[in-house]
Write a protein that holds these residues in place. Sequence first.
Motif, short mmCIF file in Angstrom:
data_model
loop_
_atom_site.label_atom_id
_atom_site.label_comp_id
_atom_site.label_asym_id
_atom_site.label_seq_id
_atom_site.Cartn_x
_atom_site.Cartn_y
_atom_site.Cartn_z
N ALA A 197 -23.65 -42.14 -23.66
CA ALA A 197 -22.81 -41.40 -24.60
C ALA A 197 -21.48 -42.11 -24.85
CB ALA A 197 -22.57 -39.99 -24.06
N GLU B 73 -24.67 -34.43 -31.44
CA GLU B 73 -25.13 -33.52 -30.37
C GLU B 73 -25.27 -34.29 -29.06
OE1 GLU B 73 -28.00 -30.32 -32.66
OE2 GLU B 73 -28.84 -32.22 -32.04
N ASN B 74 -25.76 -35.53 -29.19
CA ASN B 74 -25.98 -36.34 -27.99
C ASN B 74 -24.71 -36.53 -27.19
OD1 ASN B 74 -28.67 -36.75 -28.48
ND2 ASN B 74 -28.32 -38.61 -29.67
N ILE B 75 -23.58 -36.74 -27.90
CA ILE B 75 -22.36 -37.01 -27.16
C ILE B 75 -21.60 -35.72 -26.90
CG2 ILE B 75 -22.15 -39.41 -27.92
CD1 ILE B 75 -20.10 -38.52 -29.95
N GLY B 76 -22.21 -34.59 -27.23
CA GLY B 76 -21.66 -33.31 -26.83
C GLY B 76 -20.44 -32.84 -27.60
N LEU B 77 -20.36 -33.16 -28.90
CA LEU B 77 -19.24 -32.65 -29.70
C LEU B 77 -19.41 -31.15 -29.92
CD1 LEU B 77 -18.86 -35.36 -32.49
CD2 LEU B 77 -17.56 -35.12 -30.37
N LEU C 264 -20.27 -40.85 -35.48
CA LEU C 264 -19.94 -41.06 -34.07
C LEU C 264 -18.56 -41.71 -33.92
CD1 LEU C 264 -23.40 -42.25 -32.80
CD2 LEU C 264 -22.33 -40.04 -32.43
N GLU D 276 -31.31 -44.47 -28.44
CA GLU D 276 -30.35 -44.69 -27.36
C GLU D 276 -29.02 -45.15 -27.91
OE1 GLU D 276 -30.57 -45.06 -23.76
OE2 GLU D 276 -32.68 -44.59 -23.39
N LYS E 10 -27.66 -44.24 -30.45
CA LYS E 10 -26.91 -43.10 -30.97
C LYS E 10 -26.53 -42.16 -29.84
CE LYS E 10 -29.19 -43.17 -35.33
NZ LYS E 10 -30.33 -42.55 -35.98
N GLY E 11 -26.61 -42.64 -28.62
CA GLY E 11 -26.10 -41.85 -27.51
C GLY E 11 -27.11 -40.92 -26.88
N PHE E 12 -28.39 -41.05 -27.22
CA PHE E 12 -29.39 -40.16 -26.64
C PHE E 12 -29.80 -40.66 -25.26
CE2 PHE E 12 -33.88 -38.85 -26.15
CZ PHE E 12 -33.70 -37.49 -26.22
N ASP E 13 -29.62 -39.82 -24.24
CA ASP E 13 -30.04 -40.27 -22.91
C ASP E 13 -31.07 -39.33 -22.29
OD1 ASP E 13 -28.42 -38.16 -22.53
OD2 ASP E 13 -26.95 -39.17 -21.27
N ASN F 161 -27.52 -32.51 -21.26
CA ASN F 161 -26.08 -32.55 -21.46
C ASN F 161 -25.74 -32.82 -22.92
OD1 ASN F 161 -23.43 -32.63 -20.96
ND2 ASN F 161 -23.47 -34.51 -19.72
N ARG F 162 -25.98 -31.83 -23.80
CA ARG F 162 -25.76 -32.05 -25.22
C ARG F 162 -25.45 -30.72 -25.88
NH1 ARG F 162 -29.54 -34.78 -27.69
NH2 ARG F 162 -29.55 -33.64 -29.61
N THR F 163 -24.88 -30.78 -27.08
CA THR F 163 -24.67 -29.54 -27.82
C THR F 163 -25.83 -29.36 -28.80
OG1 THR F 163 -23.17 -30.85 -29.15
CG2 THR F 163 -22.19 -29.20 -27.73
N PHE F 164 -26.00 -28.14 -29.28
CA PHE F 164 -27.02 -27.88 -30.29
C PHE F 164 -26.36 -27.33 -31.54
CE2 PHE F 164 -29.47 -27.74 -26.35
CZ PHE F 164 -30.48 -28.62 -26.68
N TYR F 165 -26.47 -28.10 -32.62
CA TYR F 165 -25.89 -27.67 -33.89
C TYR F 165 -26.70 -26.52 -34.45
CZ TYR F 165 -24.18 -28.13 -38.70
OH TYR F 165 -23.63 -27.91 -39.93
#
Lengths: 558, 255
Positions: free
Chosen positions: A80, A111-115, A160, B210, B212-215, B219-223
């Motif tokens: 992230a 979403e991946n970086i938790g915004l 991002l 990956e 784009k920050g996908f791991d 631990n993520r938000t949901f729009y």
Amino acid sequence: MSNAAIRGLSITYPADNQPALPPLDLDINTGENILLAGPSGCGKSSLALALQGLIPRVIEAEKTGTLTVNETELEHWTTAQACRHVGILFQDPETQFCMETVEDEIVFGMENIGLSIEEITSRLEHVLEITGLREHRFSRLTTLSGGLKQKAATACLLALDPAVFVLDEPTANLDPKSSEDFIQLWINTAARGNKTLLFIEHNMETGLEYIDRVIALRKEGGVLLEGPPRTVFREKAHILEQEGIHVPEVCRTARRVEQEGQITWDPFPLNLEEWEVQCAQRGIQKRNEPAPDFSAKSPVAPPLIEAENLTFSYGAERILENVSFTLHTGEFAALCGSNGAGKSTLAHLLTGLEQPEEGTLFRKGKESSRYRTEEIMKQTGFVFQNPEHQFICDSVEDELTYGWRMTGSNPEFIRAELEEMLTLFQLREKRDANPFSLSQGQKRRLSAAVMLAGEQELLILDEPTFGQDESGTNALMEMLKKWQQRGGSIIMITHDMELVDRYADKVLLLHEKSTAFQGGTDTFFQQNDLLEKASINIPVSRKLKPWVHSLERQEAPC
Amino acid sequence: MLEQYQQKDRFLQKVNPSLKLGAVLVIIIMMIPVFNPWTPLLLFGCTVIMIIALGGVSFRFLGLLLLPFLLFAFSFVWIQVVFPDERGNTILFTIGSLPVSLENVSTGVSLGMRALVFGSWSLLFVLTTEPSRFMLSLIQQCKLPPRFGYGMMAAYRFLPLFRDELRQIRTAHRIRGLGEKRGIGQLKRYFIPLMAGAIRKAERTAVAMESKGFDGSRNRTFYHRIHWNRYDAYFAGLLLLLLTTIWFVSSPWSA
């Protein structure tokens, strides 16, 4: 301030003896726009992956040396964090997405970086605005054109908001109009924030004036040369060309006329506008040289292909309407037109894969419907966009001889022809290799060669130079030229107007489902209204010609 | 065509995908001990009406999709009549020298109807559920790890690409003079380029995800949140009502 520092970085993939990226030292400053050039196989893409830490985090490879971005060693980043520092745009628009719609894909990264949801909403609105994708917000990614897909991928990165952007040959699969739009989008982006931009490109023709530094890599490793584009392309272009690196057309010509003492540039032009402004200041006028007439050789034999008012539909959708053209034996024709103009469908008709609904198609003066489909296919070769689709054997040699073996030619003949083909297409040392293990350029040459290993008279190629670098393209084109000189006829679907100008005898332009133009290449590039309508750019080299003529005619250089 | 129905603004489309999936499983389990032909017939009729009335699917389109299931169902009847375990006593009529008994037809119809019920409920799910909503619901309600959820989503995107690629490979091979024969050898020839392409695509997509920050972590938000809403309550109620009604209506036969 240094943004990224690369010290002795080298990358070796497992099972390779040679490093994919030989040791490299490089500094990248904050806010710089860099053009990174280099011959194929010099490790540009591996460098891009390493800059984000994808090597070794995701892709297994041995990495030595150090790489620090914003004073942090990359090893300390989580996934992230990495994407907040460095964003990468890849070459292939098809394989960058994992969601269904544009909105979902842009949101995915955030979403991946938790915004937070509020942050996501506002950034989403913002990037849709600046990439001009507002009306495509809910479109499915699969329905977008290549250009729009790359814009969508750009929107994902911008959302991002990293400090450094790495663009790994993002326009290799785009047509010229879309790539221009796309580069403009990035230049605006770079100007807006204090962002660092690293363009990795084979042949960048537009946007050079916004580049601060050109860095060329050597195939054997290390930096070949670096500097501002005006200096590099003016003083060191010959070094680049020796290494097989493309020099922009304007710069190449500008350099030549300067060396011949016809003009002294100040500053050295990086695009056509700069060139024209400087000539105007010096009072130099364009002088049109009368174009050599495209004298139609009065042919004795009936034309190889003669199409009259061809019409074709898929289901209810009309694809082609009243398409007419002629092709004589030994001619090289370019088939042009925007995406969806029906180029591939026309090619399928000519190969005998499909039959026209209305209109007639004559082959050597005889109606096409009188031939059996197998007969037509024997006489016609078709090279697909993806060369791998055509491979059916386990070695290059088998692949090449397959056609002859099918027709039951005698072994002596096959052996002699095989040797000739291997030489012509430069595949001699790869004769026992599996076709799937070849390099991109070799695969391309083999796919063309297998189509000629028979009694073909006509070869149709569907965008054979897409995604190829300069030397790959040149090698392929030279081979086609040789084959043409031996009496073969060629129809090539292409967007690349430089290639059309350089190789094609005639052009067939499809616009809105029917023939908009058919005739000699020189005449084609004089149809200004038509070109505008079909959004075709006249190649730079052709635009430069009148200037070069008048420079050469000058009595005294100024 | 499918998307057009999945995105409709109708009752079934608003129900939580996980709940719908649960309902399909419940139906399947409930149908296992039922051996009379009337219960599944009734349930099948109700399901078709639900899909049309509550899902907004056109009758023609649904009929077309159900056709293969109908053929499949009929094959059960045929097998029961022609190759019965034991022939029943109540002979209805004879086809040539083959006696057709009521008991065998009835078993065949009950098995066939069961297949139709399963088919119709699967269609109910597929026709009214957007894949991305389904995946989000699995992650959010059923606690599926995002790694699998988004991975599935990426794989789903590949399906149409594969179809196009297979078509191109077939044309390419046809031009090379392989003809259109279909056999094992031919399949192998399609398989290699298709696999080579698939592996490369999958690798690139994984790297792009990956980057784009996908791991793969939670631990993520949901729009887009898939919430439970009143439609879910209605649906659960409806399902319960449907099952009890059918139970009572069909109990005289099942005795």
